[in-house]
Scaffold this active site. Structure first.
Site, PDB file in Angstrom:
ATOM      1  N   HIS A 260      25.725  12.597  -9.945  1.00  0.00           N
ATOM      2  CA  HIS A 260      26.865  12.048 -10.693  1.00  0.00           C
ATOM      3  C   HIS A 260      26.971  10.557 -10.397  1.00  0.00           C
ATOM      4  O   HIS A 260      27.279  10.175  -9.274  1.00  0.00           O
ATOM      5  CB  HIS A 260      28.139  12.772 -10.262  1.00  0.00           C
ATOM      6  CG  HIS A 260      29.365  12.262 -10.932  1.00  0.00           C
ATOM      7  ND1 HIS A 260      29.734  12.650 -12.186  1.00  0.00           N
ATOM      8  CD2 HIS A 260      30.301  11.356 -10.536  1.00  0.00           C
ATOM      9  CE1 HIS A 260      30.855  12.034 -12.529  1.00  0.00           C
ATOM     10  NE2 HIS A 260      31.222  11.247 -11.551  1.00  0.00           N
ATOM     11  N   ASP A 262      28.900   7.248 -11.251  1.00  0.00           N
ATOM     12  CA  ASP A 262      30.028   6.619 -11.931  1.00  0.00           C
ATOM     13  C   ASP A 262      29.556   5.307 -12.545  1.00  0.00           C
ATOM     14  O   ASP A 262      28.952   4.477 -11.858  1.00  0.00           O
ATOM     15  CB  ASP A 262      31.169   6.403 -10.932  1.00  0.00           C
ATOM     16  CG  ASP A 262      31.773   7.739 -10.507  1.00  0.00           C
ATOM     17  OD1 ASP A 262      32.273   8.455 -11.389  1.00  0.00           O
ATOM     18  OD2 ASP A 262      31.708   8.087  -9.313  1.00  0.00           O
ATOM     19  N   ASP A 372      33.935  15.232 -13.748  1.00  0.00           N
ATOM     20  CA  ASP A 372      34.823  14.425 -12.888  1.00  0.00           C
ATOM     21  C   ASP A 372      35.807  13.598 -13.702  1.00  0.00           C
ATOM     22  O   ASP A 372      35.761  12.389 -13.660  1.00  0.00           O
ATOM     23  CB  ASP A 372      33.938  13.492 -12.040  1.00  0.00           C
ATOM     24  CG  ASP A 372      34.762  12.626 -11.102  1.00  0.00           C
ATOM     25  OD1 ASP A 372      35.827  13.077 -10.683  1.00  0.00           O
ATOM     26  OD2 ASP A 372      34.330  11.495 -10.801  1.00  0.00           O
ATOM     27  N   HIS A 577      35.399   7.119 -16.838  1.00  0.00           N
ATOM     28  CA  HIS A 577      36.514   7.775 -16.158  1.00  0.00           C
ATOM     29  C   HIS A 577      36.987   7.142 -14.846  1.00  0.00           C
ATOM     30  O   HIS A 577      37.800   7.756 -14.138  1.00  0.00           O
ATOM     31  CB  HIS A 577      36.224   9.270 -15.977  1.00  0.00           C
ATOM     32  CG  HIS A 577      35.091   9.585 -15.045  1.00  0.00           C
ATOM     33  ND1 HIS A 577      33.888  10.097 -15.480  1.00  0.00           N
ATOM     34  CD2 HIS A 577      34.972   9.474 -13.714  1.00  0.00           C
ATOM     35  CE1 HIS A 577      33.100  10.284 -14.452  1.00  0.00           C
ATOM     36  NE2 HIS A 577      33.724   9.916 -13.357  1.00  0.00           N
TER      37      HIS A 577
HETATM   38 ZN    ZN Z   1      33.051  10.213 -11.379  1.00  0.00          ZN
END
Ligand code: ZN
Length: 1022
Positions: A260, A262, A372, A577
């Site tokens: 994951h 970001d 997430d 996000h």
């Molecule tokens: Zn995230």
């Protein structure tokens, strides 16, 4: 076999086994101490420091100076490039040789000008394999470059992970050497560790745990760490245990590698590009030696970055995508916030994402992937379905602070009734490590035991940790089918969801939004990002409408396809996000605001060009209306100092008209009363504004109804202490409500700034504290059903929350909030834990509190946080968190909200249209004087809103129009156009023409049947 009696002391046997593999204790004689053989220093290490992130080519041309291991460098966000020369001794023939590299930054190894592997201590990646089994013909003298970012996996937070980054951090390399790696020791360690974990995780209640205990005990008895000839026998003991198989009923775990990343968070966008490069190249290395390894990877934007920064790596990725190992998932441009982006923005997330995956990989994602994000809009199921997506994977609701979400595998039903099969990996993580505890937790936590026998396990370090490791793969492969543990299979989202779907008869359905009971501050934090998002969504909408119209009115006009795609992608990127929620560091905020500024200035130019072409650039003043209803509004016809020139104009739907001032039925009157309060009235509303700017009365004249609650004041600013438990930028906690303090100190009392006629307005200012002030203008326009509050706040607070309240004379158990392409209701009471957990909620342009035949709506032009408790409607305005951005929201803010009492329902009273009007200002254009008003589109039913008009992707001769039913009703509407449309077809959100569904055009228009909250797209062929 030693047949000595073993006492019944589970603890000593277990700890003995643990010590045998400990990297702290007894390494002089235990197995761990044998992991590495001989080592050699590197021949030479030189370095070069760069403040910028530069290319390999540029870096390799710099002057490198000698570097001594242990020396520090920096500061934060710089890059240190190392040049290494190494000589592998010939005597290491037949051995596995590693470059061991331990540093506190994130590193990429470059060899022959290509990125070859990421190295991150925090992601358990400290070895670059130089040779798996050294042969004489292999090069023994190698030179490598290492590009080291001066930041850690989670940026450079000072003290705590989410603290603002320390700009002066120093970094160092702690180890850089050649070593012999004993693979057989590593394999045996994995056997030991897995068995020890089985003993611990299965506990004392399971006999299988004891079988593991005695197996591992016997292995310690037999193992002589210094004598590898003892290893095979020990390995086979473990193997025998792992091969004792399960029965048919055992739960099946679908293991998928994941990382994951970001797109920006505690580091800037630019660093994310390198995080992707480092992580994905590491994944490719693993794939080369593990043909079964499957890795899921989301966010088209990140693929686009890697494509342009690491083209060589990107073609390797394409190769492994073809092989089915590297799987693009999710179908969106970024993993966006699930609450705040508009309906059209969400559509574009998927449109850009799916089209990118299709163009680059020939793949169409069937699952939406958003592990997430801080809540999920009730319109997502319909939007997913519109893109051929039937499955959804997330896990964030496991973070709920109050209520435990009752399902892991279920059908999620959206606002319109669309359903998608949804899976929350029961391990409640998207960063598992393939350990026994991950597997046990996955089975034990599963809230759909007996209903769903398959679960996902996503394993790998995220955020620059580089994803999975060989060790994780080895762990999982040991226990593919081991009695007492779930079965493990390498899988893909398609495999997982088709298994879940084929056995879905017993699954439950969750209807409506997936509300996260945490992170509710993210509806408000970083107000300028929120404002940028709303304004840019509006501008892009207007540019697309005007450009389509211009194309039909002026044959020389060129639709700005590439420019619009670029601007949309910037907007979509900022919807990531941790960006639009405001949970990012200051550097990211600066980038995001710059992107909004780029979108604003480019859109303004595009809009000017399109409106010029549209209205033939005449000398007269005209007005452009991008919305699908006629508007009759007061506009400001010239900017500049002094009293603005105002006009009351009437403009047809999606069209334009020259400015011809019409007289209002009832002009605005403004009367100052003896006590300093001021009354304003426009024939629709009458209000009494107190000296301190609060509303003593708001009266709906025709209905003979007062909207403000007895002995209360509307437009009351209130401050709260806002100290969360940890997640500063993210969380506002329930207890903040106990600290309410009205803002009472008047700096300048209400005074008249426009004396009536077309507009009445009053201004005043309040002191919040010695550092912060509010200055507000209350505007009442002729013909306008709402009062606007145009607000400027100078804000320099710390851990405070500013809101504005309207206690209204309405009694209702539910309030209504606008969401993407529709609205939903949430309770105004706190009966159950599910009700009070929603003490702060999100909405888009409006919220409404209505009883039968009367209600009040609260509109806004850039806010998202609301709460309605009992009869008090509250709009959240500004927060002041200090982490991860220590300057979050400090400075001057501008925003406008409006209050609108109404009779009937909010639908019948056109609250929805009013909120659009507030957000989409009529735009002044130049047109031919006295030209006739012109309308391009109209829709007969008020319930149906024409949201989008754009050129079809890849089809210059076609437009897409997107409409939706906004009232929550089944309705038939006639859609009319004056554009030269030859034929019309229904299409999906991917803009794929549905050849079974023509939209027949008659002289009256196109008849369309809508169900509640249905989104409908038409392909109009010119
Ligand atoms: Zn995230």
């Amino acid at each position: 076999m030693y047949h000595q009696p073993v006492l019944k002391n589970r603890r000593t046997l277990l700890e003995r086994a643990e010590k045998f593999v400990s990297d702290i204790y007894f390494t002089d004689c235990n197995l761990r101490g044998r992991l590495y053989g001989d080592s050699r220093p590197l021949e030479s290490v030189t370095s070069f420091l760069s403040p910028k992130r530069i290319t390999f080519r540029e870096a390799s041309q710099q002057n490198f100076a000698p570097y001594r291991v242990g020396d520090t460098f920096g500061p934060t966000w710089w890059t240190c490039w190392f040049k290494l020369t190494l000589n592998i001794p010939e005597s290491w023939r037949g051995r596995e040789v590693h470059l061991l590299w331990e540093s506190d930054g994130e590193a990429m190894v470059w060899r022959d000008g290509q990125p070859v592997q990421g190295l991150t201590k925090e992601g358990e990646k400290t070895s670059y394999i130089l040779s798996a089994c050294l042969k004489d013909e292999e090069p023994h003298s190698v030179s490598l470059y290492v590009e080291m970012a001066c930041n850690g996996l989670f940026g450079a937070g000072q003290g705590s992970m989410i603290a603002a980054p320390d700009p002066n951090r120093k970094f160092s390399v702690q180890r850089a050497e050649l070593v012999i790696f004993n693979r057989d020791v590593r394999e045996l360690l994995t056997d030991f560790e897995m068995l020890i974990d089985i003993v611990k995780e299965l506990g004392e209640g399971k006999q299988r745990g004891y079988q593991a205990l005695f197996t591992v005990n016997e292995m310690v008895n037999l193992c002589e760490p210094s004598d590898p000839s003892t290893f095979p026998r020990i390995h086979s003991l473990a193997h025998n245990f792992f091969s004792q198989r399960n029965g048919d009923s055992q739960h099946i775990v679908h293991a998928m590698g994941h990382c994951h990343i970001d797109s920006a968070w505690l580091w800037p966008y630019e660093e994310t590009i390198r995080k992707c490069g480092r992580s994905w190249v590491t994944v490719i290395r693993l794939m080369e030696t593990n043909p079964d390894f499957v890795f899921t990877c989301s966010q088209a934007q990140q693929f686009q970055w890697v494509k342009s920064w690491y083209p060589g790596l990107f073609s390797q990725i394409q190769h492994f995508v073809k092989k089915g190992q590297f799987i693009p998932v999710g179908g969106t441009w970024v993993e966006m916030d699930g609450n705040l982006p508009s309906g059209e923005s969400m559509v574009r997330q998927f449109l850009e994402g799916q089209r990118f995956f299709n163009q680059e990989f020939g793949i169409h994602c069937k699952e939406f992937w958003l592990p997430d994000t801080f809540g999920y809009s009730a319109q997502l199921p319909q939007i997913m379905q519109g893109f051929g997506i039937t499955n959804f994977l997330t896990q964030k609701l496991s973070w709920n602070l109050v209520n435990t979400f009752p399902h892991n595998t279920f059908f999620w039903e959206g606002l319109d009734g669309s359903k998608v099969l949804t899976h929350f990996p029961p391990g409640n993580s998207y960063e598992m490590k393939g350990k026994i505890q991950d597997l046990v937790k996955t089975v034990e936590n599963n809230k759909d035991k007996g209903r769903a026998n398959h679960s996902a396990v996503l394993f790998g370090f995220g955020d620059g940790g580089g994803g999975p490791t060989q060790l994780m793969l080895d762990r999982l492969s040991r226990v593919r089918d081991t009695d007492g543990l779930p079965k493990v299979q390498t899988s893909s989202p398609n495999k997982l969801f088709s298994q879940l779907r084929s056995d879905s008869a017993l699954l439950c359905t969750w209807s409506g939004e997936l509300f996260l009971e945490l992170h509710n501050g993210t509806y408000t934090t970083e107000a300028k990002i929120k404002r940028g998002n709303r304004q840019c969504e509006t501008l892009l909408h207007d540019v697309e409408v005007a450009s389509c119209l211009a194309l039909c009115r002026d044959p020389t006009f060129k639709y700005p396809v590439e420019k619009l795609q670029k601007l949309w992608r910037l907007l979509l990127l900022n919807q990531f996000h941790d960006v639009i929620p405001g949970s990012c560091i200051e550097m990211v905020v600066e980038d995001a605001l710059r992107y909004y500024e780029d979108i604003r200035s480019d859109c303004t130019a595009l809009l000017r060009d399109a409106c010029g072409a549209l209205a033939s650039k005449g000398k007269g003043a005209g007005v452009f209306n991008s919305l699908s209803w006629e508007r009759h509004e007061v506009i400001q016809t010239q900017d500049g100092a002094g009293e603005p020139d105002l006009a009351l104009v009437r403009v047809p739907s999606v069209g334009l008209a020259p400015v011809t001032n019409t007289e209002p039925v009832s002009p605005v009157s403004v009367t100052v009363q003896a006590n300093g309060a001021v009354t304003m009235e426009n024939g629709i509303l009458q209000t009494v504004v107190n000296k301190d700017g609060t509303l003593a009365s708001l009266y709906l004249i025709n209905a003979n109804r007062e909207a403000i609650s007895d002995s209360c004041h509307g437009n009351q600013f209130v401050m709260f202490d806002d100290v969360p438990l940890y997640w500063d930028a993210w969380d506002v906690m329930d207890y903040h409500l106990q600290t309410r303090k009205p803002v009472l100190e008047v700096v300048q009392p209400v005074h008249v700034t426009s004396s009536g006629g077309l507009r009445g307005s009053l201004s005043f200012s309040l002191r919040i504290s010695d550092k912060s002030t509010i200055t507000q203008t209350i505007v009442m326009d002729a013909m306008c059903p709402y009062i606007k509050f145009s607000t400027e706040v100078k804000w320099a607070e710390s851990h405070k929350f500013l809101k504005v309240e309207f206690p209204v004379r309405v009694h209702s158990p539910n309030a209504t909030y606008e969401i993407q392409f529709g609205h939903l209701q949430r309770p105004t009471h706190r009966n159950t834990s599910w009700d009070w957990a929603r003490f702060e909620v999100w909405g888009h342009k409006w919220a409404d509190l209505s009883e039968h035949n009367f209600g009040v709506a609260l509109l806004n032009d850039c806010k998202y946080g609301y709460s309605v408790h009992k009869n008090t409607m509250t709009l959240s305005l500004l927060r002041a968190p200090k982490a991860p951005d220590s300057n979050a929201d400090m400075g001057t803010h501008h925003f406008t909200y409006a209050i609108m009492p109404h009779t009937g329902s909010f639908q019948g009273a056109s609250v929805i249209q009013s909120a659009y009007n507030l957000n989409f200002p009529l735009r002044l254009i130049r047109c031919i004087p006295n030209s006739a008003p012109w309308s391009a589109f109209s829709v007969s039913a008020e319930a149906v809103i024409l949201e989008t008009v754009k050129q079809a992707e890849d089809r210059k001769e076609a437009f897409i129009v997107r409409l939706y039913e906004s009232h929550g009703s089944s309705v038939t509407a006639t859609f009319r156009t004056t554009l030269p449309v030859r034929e019309a077809w229904h299409c999906d959100l991917m803009e794929r023409q549905d050849s079974t569904q023509p939209a027949p055009m008659t002289s009256g228009g196109i008849t369309l049947n809508f169900s509640p909250f249905q989104i409908m797209s038409l392909l109009l062929i010119l």
